[in-house]
Write an enzyme that holds these catalytic residues in place. Structure first.
Site, PDB file in Angstrom:
ATOM      1  N   LYS A  91       2.213  11.714  -7.275  1.00 36.00           N
ATOM      2  CA  LYS A  91       2.553  10.814  -5.941  1.00 36.00           C
ATOM      3  C   LYS A  91       1.526  10.009  -5.864  1.00 36.00           C
ATOM      4  O   LYS A  91       1.900   8.696  -5.113  1.00 36.00           O
ATOM      5  CB  LYS A  91       2.649  12.034  -4.893  1.00 36.00           C
ATOM      6  CG  LYS A  91       3.814  12.726  -4.631  1.00 36.00           C
ATOM      7  CD  LYS A  91       4.141  13.327  -3.545  1.00 36.00           C
ATOM      8  CE  LYS A  91       5.636  13.934  -3.177  1.00 36.00           C
ATOM      9  NZ  LYS A  91       5.766  15.174  -4.115  1.00 36.00           N
ATOM     10  N   GLU A 113       6.167   9.250   6.276  1.00 39.62           N
ATOM     11  CA  GLU A 113       6.688  10.702   6.719  1.00 39.62           C
ATOM     12  C   GLU A 113       6.573  11.691   5.653  1.00 39.62           C
ATOM     13  O   GLU A 113       6.274  11.298   4.435  1.00 39.62           O
ATOM     14  CB  GLU A 113       8.352  10.665   6.985  1.00 39.62           C
ATOM     15  CG  GLU A 113       9.218  10.972   5.514  1.00 39.62           C
ATOM     16  CD  GLU A 113       9.193  10.048   4.498  1.00 39.62           C
ATOM     17  OE1 GLU A 113       8.780   8.827   4.798  1.00 39.62           O
ATOM     18  OE2 GLU A 113       9.289  10.209   3.248  1.00 39.62           O
ATOM     19  N   SER A 379       4.599  17.736 -13.135  1.00 42.30           N
ATOM     20  CA  SER A 379       4.300  16.663 -12.108  1.00 42.30           C
ATOM     21  C   SER A 379       3.150  17.052 -11.157  1.00 42.30           C
ATOM     22  O   SER A 379       2.718  16.272 -10.592  1.00 42.30           O
ATOM     23  CB  SER A 379       5.619  16.545 -11.097  1.00 42.30           C
ATOM     24  OG  SER A 379       6.112  17.904 -10.812  1.00 42.30           O
TER      25      SER A 379
HETATM   26  C1  LIG Z   1       6.643  15.709  -4.361  1.00 43.60           C
HETATM   27  C2  LIG Z   1       6.627  16.507  -5.659  1.00 43.60           C
HETATM   28  C3  LIG Z   1       7.793  16.669  -6.488  1.00 43.60           C
HETATM   29  C4  LIG Z   1       9.322  16.060  -5.867  1.00 43.60           C
HETATM   30  O1  LIG Z   1       9.262  14.641  -5.816  1.00 43.60           O
HETATM   31  P1  LIG Z   1       9.972  13.839  -6.844  1.00 43.60           P
HETATM   32  O2  LIG Z   1       9.916  12.270  -5.973  1.00 43.60           O
HETATM   33  O3  LIG Z   1      11.431  14.153  -7.172  1.00 43.60           O
HETATM   34  O4  LIG Z   1       9.049  13.441  -8.098  1.00 43.60           O
HETATM   35  C5  LIG Z   1       7.774  17.140  -7.613  1.00 43.60           C
HETATM   36  N1  LIG Z   1       6.679  17.977  -8.028  1.00 43.60           N
HETATM   37  C6  LIG Z   1       5.545  17.684  -7.400  1.00 43.60           C
HETATM   38  C7  LIG Z   1       4.213  18.300  -8.073  1.00 43.60           C
HETATM   39  C8  LIG Z   1       5.619  17.237  -6.089  1.00 43.60           C
HETATM   40  O5  LIG Z   1       4.489  17.140  -5.368  1.00 43.60           O
END
Ligand SMILES: *Cc1c(COP(=O)(O)O)cnc(C)c1O
Length: 397
Positions: A91, A113, A379
């Protein structure tokens, strides 16, 4: 070259996207729309953005060849380690990009938000970095559920405003943020956390996250002698980490794009966030996309064990990739994600975010060949999910 999968001049991906916004918001969005590409592609912006990604975020994030996982699945499995970024997920790539954008548009105040709090923390982080005041809207229910992230935001100097309307969760927080933006059009920039919202947000956020696939290409070339993997796998909440991981492969048909969506307790259980499986076209947060709704078109409350995937819509890019068959969307249940998470812990010594565990669970569901190269986008890290992992441990563990 014209691409079928990038945004067109009207802000649409095929049938999805656009900017369906109240009249009062038009001027704010228009300023962004008219300027974002010029700013992003300027040498000055790129130089500052790249430097911060390197020295502050810690990029490039490693592309790790997971040897034991590869043996287990009889294929070549690589993990893109977004979990090693500052603040623990992808993010931050977007919030760094957007705060630089805000500064170049002359904005002096930031709003956002947040649902689970991850985007709120990433936003509070870059506001502290740049010395800009930050207001984060968050549903009162989410404030209860995500106390540690609320504390983090406050420690970073952000003001967290509780939203008591509606179901007191993400969509109510979004409504409040939009209301704030309407009343502060001159000085405020609204940092949206995923590839959602009115045009140009989905395209802008995808551009900031596209550094993920840019790095994958060069890292894969160095480590495996080729630029194109056979598969790229990522989880999809709004879809920003997936957009970043897919971006430079969308127009390369031999690279299979796999999106993992949260099936929750099962797609027909009434407790799910599997938007592509059960959603229909509609409008949410200013764009036309697929969303979960009842027969009267009311948005239904999503559910997933992972807070980051607990979203009733999906970015318009992913609605388009799914509808055209360019991406394959696989629903993954809570149980399957937990199993994949435990597996990565014990097989590679990495505790993944529960969101990322949904992507890992796809390894079991694909028919892989021994010479297939697969990149799974990790992610985020799982520190925030420890309690959930521990409370759901299978018997005998
Ligand atoms: C917020 C988040 C997501 C989901 O958000 P996307 O916009 O779909 O990437 C996925 N993995 C993690 C670790 C997150 O913090």
């Amino acid at each position: 070259m014209t691409s079928t999968y990038h945004i067109n001049e009207n802000g649409f991906y095929g049938a999805f996207g656009g900017a369906y916004i109240p009249e009062l918001l038009y001027a704010n969005v228009e300023i962004l729309r008219l300027n974002y590409k010029r700013i992003i592609h300027s040498d000055e912006f790129q130089q500052v953005f790249r430097q911060l990604l390197k020295d502050y975020v810690g990029r490039p994030s490693p592309l790790y060849y997971a040897e034991r996982l590869s043996k287990h699945y009889n294929a070549r499995v690589f993990l893109k380690r977004e979990d090693l970024n500052h603040t623990g997920a992808h993010k931050i790539n977007n919030t760094i990009g957007q705060i630089l954008m805000a500064q170049r548009l002359g904005k002096t105040r930031i709003i956002a938000e947040t649902g689970a709090g991850q985007h709120g923390v990433a936003t509070a982080t870059v506001c502290a970095l740049m010395g800009l005041p930050c207001v984060v809207y968050m549903g009162a229910v989410d404030i209860e559920r995500q106390a540690p992230n609320v504390e983090r935001m406050r420690l970073l100097g952000a003001e967290v405003r509780a939203v008591h309307s509606g179901s007191k969760t993400l969509k109510d927080a979004t409504n409040e943020a939009i209301r704030d933006w309407i009343s502060h059009p001159e000085d405020t920039h609204y940092i949206i956390g995923s590839v959602v919202g009115p045009h140009p947000y989905p395209d802008m956020v995808a551009l900031f996250q596209s550094v993920i696939s840019e790095e994958i290409k060069s890292q894969l070339e160095e480590q495996a002698g080729k630029v194109h993997p056979d598969y790229v796998v990522a989880c999809v909440g709004g879809g920003s980490n997936a957009a970043g991981a897919f971006y430079h492969f969308m127009d390369v048909p031999q690279v299979k794009l796999i999106a993992a969506e949260a099936a929750g307790k099962g797609i027909d259980s009434g407790h799910t966030a599997a938007t592509v499986a059960i959603g229909a076209p509609g409008i949410i947060h200013g764009s036309k996309t697929l969303l979960m709704q009842d027969k009267d078109g009311q948005i239904t409350e999503p559910y997933s064990i992972s807070a980051g995937l607990d979203y009733p819509g999906i970015g318009p890019l992913h609605a388009h990739l799914a509808q055209t068959g360019r991406a394959m969307v696989i629903p993954v249940t809570d149980t399957e994600a937990l199993e994949a998470g435990y597996e990565l812990c014990c097989m590679e010594g990495i505790i993944p975010a529960l969101e990322s565990a949904h992507a890992l669970a796809c390894l079991k569901k694909l028919e892989l060949n021994p010479d297939d190269t697969i990149v799974v986008n990790l992610s985020g890290r799982g520190d925030k999910d420890l309690e959930t992992y521990i409370n759901n441990l299978p018997h005998g563990k």
